[in-house]
Design an enzyme around this catalytic site. Structure first.
Site, PDB file in Angstrom:
ATOM      1  N   GLY A 148       0.794  -1.223   0.000  1.00 33.99           N
ATOM      2  CA  GLY A 148       0.000   0.000   0.000  1.00 33.99           C
ATOM      3  C   GLY A 148       0.823   1.268   0.000  1.00 33.99           C
ATOM      4  N   ASN A 149       0.118   2.393  -0.101  1.00 34.40           N
ATOM      5  CA  ASN A 149       0.746   3.719  -0.053  1.00 34.40           C
ATOM      6  C   ASN A 149      -0.308   4.751   0.313  1.00 34.40           C
ATOM      7  OD1 ASN A 149      -0.218   3.863  -3.086  1.00 34.40           O
ATOM      8  ND2 ASN A 149       1.348   2.261  -2.983  1.00 34.40           N
ATOM      9  N   SER A 152       6.288   3.812  -5.802  1.00 32.27           N
ATOM     10  CA  SER A 152       6.250   3.722  -7.264  1.00 32.27           C
ATOM     11  C   SER A 152       4.847   3.962  -7.811  1.00 32.27           C
ATOM     12  CB  SER A 152       6.740   2.342  -7.715  1.00 32.27           C
ATOM     13  OG  SER A 152       5.887   1.327  -7.220  1.00 32.27           O
ATOM     14  N   GLU A 153       3.850   3.932  -6.934  1.00 31.19           N
ATOM     15  CA  GLU A 153       2.474   4.135  -7.370  1.00 31.19           C
ATOM     16  C   GLU A 153       2.053   5.604  -7.301  1.00 31.19           C
ATOM     17  OE1 GLU A 153      -0.252   0.594  -7.084  1.00 31.19           O
ATOM     18  OE2 GLU A 153       0.764   0.433  -5.149  1.00 31.19           O
ATOM     19  N   HIS A 207      -4.311   3.826  -0.171  1.00 26.23           N
ATOM     20  CA  HIS A 207      -4.325   2.620  -1.009  1.00 26.23           C
ATOM     21  C   HIS A 207      -3.719   1.472  -0.208  1.00 26.23           C
ATOM     22  CE1 HIS A 207      -3.578  -0.453  -3.859  1.00 26.23           C
ATOM     23  NE2 HIS A 207      -2.284  -0.217  -3.975  1.00 26.23           N
ATOM     24  N   HIS A 219      -4.255  -3.135   0.757  1.00 24.25           N
ATOM     25  CA  HIS A 219      -4.727  -4.423   0.262  1.00 24.25           C
ATOM     26  C   HIS A 219      -5.517  -5.131   1.368  1.00 24.25           C
ATOM     27  CE1 HIS A 219      -0.705  -4.302  -2.188  1.00 24.25           C
ATOM     28  NE2 HIS A 219      -1.563  -3.377  -2.588  1.00 24.25           N
ATOM     29  N   HIS A 267      -5.726  -6.917  -6.820  1.00 25.62           N
ATOM     30  CA  HIS A 267      -4.748  -5.978  -6.267  1.00 25.62           C
ATOM     31  C   HIS A 267      -5.137  -5.465  -4.883  1.00 25.62           C
ATOM     32  CE1 HIS A 267      -2.081  -2.176  -7.211  1.00 25.62           C
ATOM     33  NE2 HIS A 267      -1.933  -2.613  -5.978  1.00 25.62           N
TER      34      HIS A 267
END
Length: 206
Positions: free
Chosen positions: A27-28, A73-74, A93, A95, A156
């Site tokens: 996540g981020n 990276s997202e 974000h 999971h 995802h």
């Protein structure tokens, strides 16, 4: 730079970890700060162990302004949401297990089973699978950004966003609880829907 905001982001990361909404380094989370800057979690670091100084400050194009780690990276996904959603100032974000189970099965989470869905979460979209950190990910979520506040990502995870970090966090928390409750209910029998009439009453009270 942005000491108070860094601390808030760290606290939300810890809360997500404690609530089992994120695990390890997945996540981020990000928030808009200052004039066009974005504060985002670093890549490949456990969200439950982050410190305020670990957060990365980026400009609107993703260039690092402050921070020694590597930004998630997202970031392009976050950038797309901020650019399209005018009032959006925070994105979560992760999971989460139960919500991701819906995404894995290719199903959205209905908003007519539980009160929280209609009042806090709203409708949830389902985006096609795309490789994380690519422009393809931006393409699959773009049609939904300005119509919902939560998007399931096939195979995802999930994204929620709002006017601030608490708003975005609350939506992720509710998303997972609603998903869990529906799945548990289906083990007993078929969940009973809230009638259209009663849904309309909920909408009027918002």
């Amino acid at each position: 730079m942005y000491e108070q905001e860094r601390k808030q982001l760290q606290e939300i990361c810890r809360l997500l970890y404690d609530r089992n909404l994120v695990s390890a380094s997945d996540g981020n989370i990000s928030m808009r700060v200052g004039e066009g800057h974005i504060l985002i979690t670093p890549s490949r670091m456990n969200k439950g162990l982050l410190n305020p100084e670990d957060m990365i400050v980026l400009d609107g194009n993703g260039v690092v302004i402050e921070g020694t780690g590597k930004a998630s990276s997202e970031f392009p996904m976050h950038q797309a949401i901020y650019r399209k959603g005018g009032e959006i100032r925070a994105i979560v974000h992760t999971h989460p297990v139960y919500a991701t189970a819906f995404a894995l099965a290719g199903k959205t989470i209905p908003d007519n089973y539980l009160i929280e869905s209609k009042v806090i979460l709203g409708s949830t979209a389902l985006a096609e699978y795309a490789t994380p950190g690519t422009t393809e990910m931006v393409d699959v979520i773009s049609p939904y950004i300005d119509t919902v506040n939560s998007i399931l990502l096939k195979n995802h995870g999930a994204i929620t966003y709002g006017v601030d970090l608490i708003d975005a966090y609350n939506r992720m928390d509710v998303l997972e609880e609603v998903a869990k409750t529906i799945i548990m209910s289906k083990m007993i029998g078929e969940p009973i829907l809230i009638s259209e009439e009663n849904l309309e009453k909920l909408t009027k009270k918002k």
